[in-house]
Motif scaffolding. Sequence first.
Motif, mmCIF file in Angstrom:
data_model
loop_
_atom_site.group_PDB
_atom_site.id
_atom_site.type_symbol
_atom_site.label_atom_id
_atom_site.label_comp_id
_atom_site.label_asym_id
_atom_site.label_seq_id
_atom_site.Cartn_x
_atom_site.Cartn_y
_atom_site.Cartn_z
ATOM 1 N N VAL A 1 0.873 -1.184 0.000
ATOM 2 C CA VAL A 1 0.000 0.000 0.000
ATOM 3 C C VAL A 1 0.907 1.231 0.000
ATOM 4 C CG1 VAL A 1 -1.804 1.290 1.223
ATOM 5 C CG2 VAL A 1 -1.745 -1.214 1.408
ATOM 6 N N ALA A 2 0.694 2.151 -0.941
ATOM 7 C CA ALA A 2 1.491 3.390 -0.990
ATOM 8 C C ALA A 2 0.907 4.374 0.021
ATOM 9 C CB ALA A 2 1.492 3.971 -2.397
ATOM 10 N N VAL A 3 1.088 4.065 1.288
ATOM 11 C CA VAL A 3 0.520 4.904 2.358
ATOM 12 C C VAL A 3 1.016 6.347 2.170
ATOM 13 C CG1 VAL A 3 0.410 5.257 4.850
ATOM 14 C CG2 VAL A 3 0.582 2.919 3.919
ATOM 15 N N PRO A 4 0.094 7.327 2.099
ATOM 16 C CA PRO A 4 0.535 8.717 1.959
ATOM 17 C C PRO A 4 1.297 9.165 3.208
ATOM 18 C CG PRO A 4 -1.839 8.518 1.584
ATOM 19 C CD PRO A 4 -1.369 7.212 2.155
ATOM 20 N N VAL A 5 2.445 9.812 2.989
ATOM 21 C CA VAL A 5 3.260 10.312 4.096
ATOM 22 C C VAL A 5 3.540 11.789 3.829
ATOM 23 C CG1 VAL A 5 5.419 10.044 5.384
ATOM 24 C CG2 VAL A 5 4.359 8.035 4.329
ATOM 25 N N GLY A 6 3.427 12.623 4.849
ATOM 26 C CA GLY A 6 3.691 14.055 4.701
ATOM 27 C C GLY A 6 4.814 14.511 5.603
ATOM 28 N N VAL A 7 5.247 15.755 5.398
ATOM 29 C CA VAL A 7 6.298 16.343 6.234
ATOM 30 C C VAL A 7 5.861 16.347 7.706
ATOM 31 C CG1 VAL A 7 7.625 18.459 6.664
ATOM 32 C CG2 VAL A 7 7.159 17.734 4.325
ATOM 33 N N ASP A 8 4.551 16.456 7.934
ATOM 34 C CA ASP A 8 4.040 16.470 9.314
ATOM 35 C C ASP A 8 4.228 15.125 10.018
ATOM 36 O OD1 ASP A 8 2.188 15.728 7.279
ATOM 37 O OD2 ASP A 8 0.622 15.613 8.805
ATOM 38 N N ASN A 9 4.519 14.059 9.257
ATOM 39 C CA ASN A 9 4.777 12.747 9.873
ATOM 40 C C ASN A 9 6.251 12.568 10.272
ATOM 41 O OD1 ASN A 9 2.506 11.751 7.445
ATOM 42 N ND2 ASN A 9 2.088 11.395 9.604
ATOM 43 N N HIS A 10 7.120 13.506 9.858
ATOM 44 C CA HIS A 10 8.550 13.396 10.158
ATOM 45 C C HIS A 10 8.808 13.644 11.642
ATOM 46 C CE1 HIS A 10 12.616 15.120 10.649
ATOM 47 N NE2 HIS A 10 12.962 14.169 9.805
ATOM 48 N N VAL A 11 9.639 12.789 12.279
ATOM 49 C CA VAL A 11 9.975 13.045 13.685
ATOM 50 C C VAL A 11 11.465 13.247 13.947
ATOM 51 C CG1 VAL A 11 7.927 11.996 14.712
ATOM 52 C CG2 VAL A 11 9.931 10.584 14.304
ATOM 53 N N SER A 12 12.354 12.613 13.174
ATOM 54 C CA SER A 12 13.775 12.804 13.453
ATOM 55 C C SER A 12 14.637 12.391 12.262
ATOM 56 C CB SER A 12 14.196 12.000 14.686
ATOM 57 O OG SER A 12 14.031 10.621 14.447
ATOM 58 N N SER A 13 15.824 12.963 12.206
ATOM 59 C CA SER A 13 16.816 12.598 11.187
ATOM 60 C C SER A 13 18.163 12.523 11.887
ATOM 61 C CB SER A 13 16.890 13.674 10.089
ATOM 62 O OG SER A 13 15.641 13.811 9.434
ATOM 63 N N CYS A 14 18.899 11.448 11.663
ATOM 64 C CA CYS A 14 20.229 11.361 12.288
ATOM 65 C C CYS A 14 21.178 10.531 11.440
ATOM 66 C CB CYS A 14 20.121 10.799 13.705
ATOM 67 S SG CYS A 14 19.714 9.070 13.781
ATOM 68 N N LEU A 15 22.477 10.662 11.743
ATOM 69 C CA LEU A 15 23.472 9.844 11.068
ATOM 70 C C LEU A 15 23.266 8.397 11.466
ATOM 71 C CD1 LEU A 15 26.915 11.686 11.290
ATOM 72 C CD2 LEU A 15 25.489 11.293 9.277
ATOM 73 N N SER A 16 23.349 7.486 10.501
ATOM 74 C CA SER A 16 23.215 6.069 10.813
ATOM 75 C C SER A 16 24.425 5.593 11.613
ATOM 76 C CB SER A 16 23.100 5.263 9.522
ATOM 77 O OG SER A 16 23.307 3.897 9.811
ATOM 78 N N PRO A 17 24.192 4.857 12.716
ATOM 79 C CA PRO A 17 25.309 4.321 13.480
ATOM 80 C C PRO A 17 25.955 3.125 12.790
ATOM 81 C CG PRO A 17 23.241 3.615 14.452
ATOM 82 C CD PRO A 17 22.891 4.527 13.293
ATOM 83 N N SER A 18 25.291 2.558 11.773
ATOM 84 C CA SER A 18 25.789 1.325 11.170
ATOM 85 C C SER A 18 26.303 1.492 9.741
ATOM 86 C CB SER A 18 24.706 0.245 11.199
ATOM 87 O OG SER A 18 23.515 0.726 10.631
ATOM 88 N N CYS A 19 25.902 2.567 9.057
ATOM 89 C CA CYS A 19 26.314 2.781 7.672
ATOM 90 C C CYS A 19 26.969 4.150 7.548
ATOM 91 C CB CYS A 19 25.110 2.787 6.727
ATOM 92 S SG CYS A 19 24.630 1.190 6.153
ATOM 93 N N PRO A 20 28.218 4.231 7.037
ATOM 94 C CA PRO A 20 28.834 5.543 6.872
ATOM 95 C C PRO A 20 28.107 6.350 5.796
ATOM 96 C CG PRO A 20 30.237 3.824 5.940
ATOM 97 C CD PRO A 20 29.078 3.135 6.580
ATOM 98 N N LEU B 1 25.310 7.724 5.678
ATOM 99 C CA LEU B 1 23.871 7.506 5.509
ATOM 100 C C LEU B 1 23.122 8.292 6.585
ATOM 101 C CD1 LEU B 1 21.532 5.864 4.096
ATOM 102 C CD2 LEU B 1 21.778 4.207 5.954
ATOM 103 N N ILE B 2 22.127 9.063 6.157
ATOM 104 C CA ILE B 2 21.243 9.759 7.106
ATOM 105 C C ILE B 2 19.924 9.010 7.126
ATOM 106 C CG2 ILE B 2 20.009 11.900 7.624
ATOM 107 C CD1 ILE B 2 22.292 13.432 6.324
ATOM 108 N N THR B 3 19.465 8.630 8.322
ATOM 109 C CA THR B 3 18.188 7.920 8.426
ATOM 110 C C THR B 3 17.129 8.861 8.985
ATOM 111 O OG1 THR B 3 18.737 7.030 10.612
ATOM 112 C CG2 THR B 3 19.246 5.649 8.721
ATOM 113 N N HIS B 4 16.020 8.931 8.269
ATOM 114 C CA HIS B 4 14.885 9.778 8.644
ATOM 115 C C HIS B 4 13.795 8.880 9.192
ATOM 116 C CE1 HIS B 4 16.661 13.075 6.213
ATOM 117 N NE2 HIS B 4 17.028 12.085 5.421
ATOM 118 N N PHE B 5 13.166 9.333 10.276
ATOM 119 C CA PHE B 5 12.129 8.503 10.892
ATOM 120 C C PHE B 5 10.807 9.251 10.899
ATOM 121 C CE2 PHE B 5 10.165 6.480 14.751
ATOM 122 C CZ PHE B 5 9.981 5.231 14.176
ATOM 123 N N TYR B 6 9.750 8.502 10.594
ATOM 124 C CA TYR B 6 8.400 9.053 10.501
ATOM 125 C C TYR B 6 7.463 8.217 11.368
ATOM 126 C CZ TYR B 6 10.048 11.654 6.404
ATOM 127 O OH TYR B 6 10.742 12.489 5.576
#
Length: 192
Positions: free
Chosen positions: A79-98, A100-105
């Motif tokens: 399902v292509a669940v609609p996601v918006g900027v309002d669903n964004h909660v955090s962005s950080c450097l990945s501890p496991s991949c150089p 790479l920035i991981t964004h969480f919603y």
Amino acid sequence: LEQFTREDALRREGYRHACHIMLYGDSSAKLFGKIPIKHIVLMQMRFDGLLGFPGGLVNPSKETLEAGLSRELHEEVGVAVPVGVDNHVSSCLSPSCPQLITHFYIKKMTEAELREIERAAVAAATDHGLEVLGMVRVPLYFLKNGGGLPYFLSHSFISNSRAQLLSALQRCRLLSQGELEKAVRQAEQMRR
Ligand code: GTP
Ligand code: MN
Ligand code: MN
Ligand code: MN
Ligand code: MN
Ligand code: MN
């Protein structure tokens, strides 16, 4: 872990981006007819045997972070669940991949919508049985001898997805601070 705003993260050059999401909702269902499950929280068993959230790599020069996340959801849960900027909660450097920035919603849905996603994840998702071995619900309750959330937390998780789960449960107030601390403490005792 170094944290960024969504905008700061996108301004950085030479980084790859990945977006993952916690889909959750309320439920009145009772386990064994007596233990309220209270909430449905979806994670997945990945191809590598690790637990993680649905989502994946996004190329911000070709798609927005949120459109890329919806594309990954279409591939992984059908399902292509609609996601918006309002669903964004955090962005950080990945501890496991150089580099790479991981964004969480986080997105709240109805129980019917979550059940439809669980159906589609098997019936329609192109990644089912390949990159994704199955959707799993996170047990949020406590049974005897560490059953429930403590045992769930004692499994192995990709990258910082375990920390993302714990902070999301706190942020959305799906468990009290005391319950979260108890679950982490009991999970820690199991790993020994
Ligand atoms: P491909 O289509 O095979 O490229 O996979 P994908 O696009 O679905 O990527 P994937 O979901 O594996 O995520 C890319 C990278 O992000 C992984 O290699 C992990 O390092 C990291 N990652 C995966 N899942 C999670 C998650 O739930 N949380 C966080 N923070 N990182 C994750
Ligand atoms: Mn994917
Ligand atoms: Mn993925
Ligand atoms: Mn992908
Ligand atoms: Mn893929
Ligand atoms: Mn992958």
